[in-house]
Design a protein around this motif. Structure first.
Motif, PDB file in Angstrom:
ATOM      1  N   LYS A  75      50.154  29.534  28.825  1.00 25.96           N
ATOM      2  CA  LYS A  75      50.257  29.179  30.355  1.00 25.96           C
ATOM      3  C   LYS A  75      48.782  29.292  30.910  1.00 25.96           C
ATOM      4  O   LYS A  75      48.419  28.293  31.680  1.00 25.96           O
ATOM      5  N   TYR A  76      47.874  30.430  30.618  1.00 26.59           N
ATOM      6  CA  TYR A  76      46.896  30.631  31.298  1.00 26.59           C
ATOM      7  C   TYR A  76      45.827  30.183  30.675  1.00 26.59           C
ATOM      8  O   TYR A  76      44.739  31.057  30.161  1.00 26.59           O
ATOM      9  N   GLU A  77      45.603  28.929  30.270  1.00 25.73           N
ATOM     10  CA  GLU A  77      44.560  28.044  29.492  1.00 25.73           C
ATOM     11  C   GLU A  77      44.130  28.950  28.239  1.00 25.73           C
ATOM     12  O   GLU A  77      43.054  28.844  27.865  1.00 25.73           O
ATOM     13  N   GLY A  78      45.133  29.614  27.366  1.00 22.82           N
ATOM     14  CA  GLY A  78      44.788  29.931  26.110  1.00 22.82           C
ATOM     15  C   GLY A  78      44.022  31.212  26.243  1.00 22.82           C
ATOM     16  O   GLY A  78      43.273  31.545  25.199  1.00 22.82           O
ATOM     17  N   ARG A  79      43.788  31.838  27.229  1.00 25.28           N
ATOM     18  CA  ARG A  79      43.081  33.117  27.583  1.00 25.28           C
ATOM     19  C   ARG A  79      43.785  34.196  26.561  1.00 25.28           C
ATOM     20  O   ARG A  79      44.893  34.361  26.418  1.00 25.28           O
ATOM     21  N   GLU A  88      47.318  42.771  33.358  1.00 21.68           N
ATOM     22  CA  GLU A  88      46.326  43.202  34.062  1.00 21.68           C
ATOM     23  C   GLU A  88      44.969  42.640  33.478  1.00 21.68           C
ATOM     24  O   GLU A  88      44.051  42.231  34.382  1.00 21.68           O
ATOM     25  N   GLU A  89      45.001  42.051  32.213  1.00 24.54           N
ATOM     26  CA  GLU A  89      43.846  41.351  31.732  1.00 24.54           C
ATOM     27  C   GLU A  89      43.772  39.968  32.488  1.00 24.54           C
ATOM     28  O   GLU A  89      42.588  39.554  32.564  1.00 24.54           O
ATOM     29  N   LEU A  90      44.761  39.356  32.485  1.00 23.35           N
ATOM     30  CA  LEU A  90      44.798  38.070  33.250  1.00 23.35           C
ATOM     31  C   LEU A  90      44.489  38.024  34.897  1.00 23.35           C
ATOM     32  O   LEU A  90      43.832  36.870  35.266  1.00 23.35           O
ATOM     33  N   GLY A  91      44.671  39.193  35.309  1.00 25.30           N
ATOM     34  CA  GLY A  91      44.441  39.292  36.638  1.00 25.30           C
ATOM     35  C   GLY A  91      45.345  38.765  37.750  1.00 25.30           C
ATOM     36  O   GLY A  91      44.880  38.002  38.635  1.00 25.30           O
ATOM     37  N   ILE A  92      46.573  38.452  37.352  1.00 25.59           N
ATOM     38  CA  ILE A  92      47.538  37.592  38.096  1.00 25.59           C
ATOM     39  C   ILE A  92      48.307  38.467  38.909  1.00 25.59           C
ATOM     40  O   ILE A  92      48.677  39.722  38.503  1.00 25.59           O
ATOM     41  N   PRO A  93      48.982  38.029  39.996  1.00 26.08           N
ATOM     42  CA  PRO A  93      49.691  38.822  40.534  1.00 26.08           C
ATOM     43  C   PRO A  93      51.214  39.134  40.016  1.00 26.08           C
ATOM     44  O   PRO A  93      51.649  37.978  39.332  1.00 26.08           O
TER      45      PRO A  93
END
Length: 203
Positions: free
Chosen positions: A79-83, A20-25
């Motif tokens: 994977k998601y740019e170190g978020r 949810e924090e990443l907002g990815i499907p």
């Protein structure tokens, strides 16, 4: 699209928060632990340990399956740019330290204390006392760290906090007495509980 196999447990919720924090499907697949769905062959093919959560990342050329909640958080953060992974080697090392602390100390001890109080029959006072004492010590470690930092690994909200929050929030509801002397930890729980992603995953 990520297929997410989980249940309403602290380890499941931490990955839920991260997605949810990443907002990815992602597509949610709820696993009924009481029916033993985590022990069926199709689930064991994804995780031979027969435990939730598991993700299957279908966005890669070859789909990637990841089990173990902390490993999933590491995978997604990487994977998601170190978020939610901090900045620079020093901070990321501290993130990993506190994630390991959750996996080796917070989860096992809180889990055993909860088992002793709510599931063990007949009750074993010595068992409960052992894990209560250790849980109080762990709470003190977290309290001390949060007395010096806004978040577990420093000044940023990271996967260390995501990893630890569901365990602490759940135990704070079930065993509030072990948090009696932990105002910093209580403030941290309150702050994280207000994040929109956390509200969704913890509902």
């Amino acid at each position: 699209m990520i297929d997410f196999y989980t249940a309403h447990t602290p380890n499941g919720r931490k990955v839920w928060i991260m997605l949810e924090e990443l907002g990815i499907p992602y597509k949610l697949h709820e696993i009924d632990l009481k029916k033993g769905e985590q022990k069926k062959p199709e689930f064991l093919a994804m995780n031979p340990n027969g435990r939730i959560p598991v993700i299957v990342d279908n966005s890669a050329i070859d789909s990637v399956t990841v089990f173990e909640s902390a490993a999933i958080l590491y995978y997604l953060a990487s994977k998601y740019e170190g978020r939610f992974f901090g900045y620079g080697l020093d901070e990321r090392t501290h993130v990993m330290e506190w994630m390991m602390f959750q996996m080796s100390a917070v989860g096992p001890n809180f889990g055993n204390l909860n088992y002793g109080h709510h599931s063990m029959e007949p009750k074993n006072p010595a068992f409960i006392e052992r894990f209560e004492k250790e849980s109080i010590r762990i709470v003190d470690v977290l309290e001390t760290q949060l007395g010096k930092n806004d978040y577990l690994a420093g000044g940023n909200y990271t996967i260390a906090d995501i990893c630890t929050y569901p365990w602490v929030a759940g135990m704070m509801d079930r065993q509030p007495k072990i948090f009696a002397q932990a105002p910093n930890l209580k403030a941290w729980v309150q702050k994280i509980s207000e994040r929109p992603a956390v509200k969704i995953a913890m509902a």
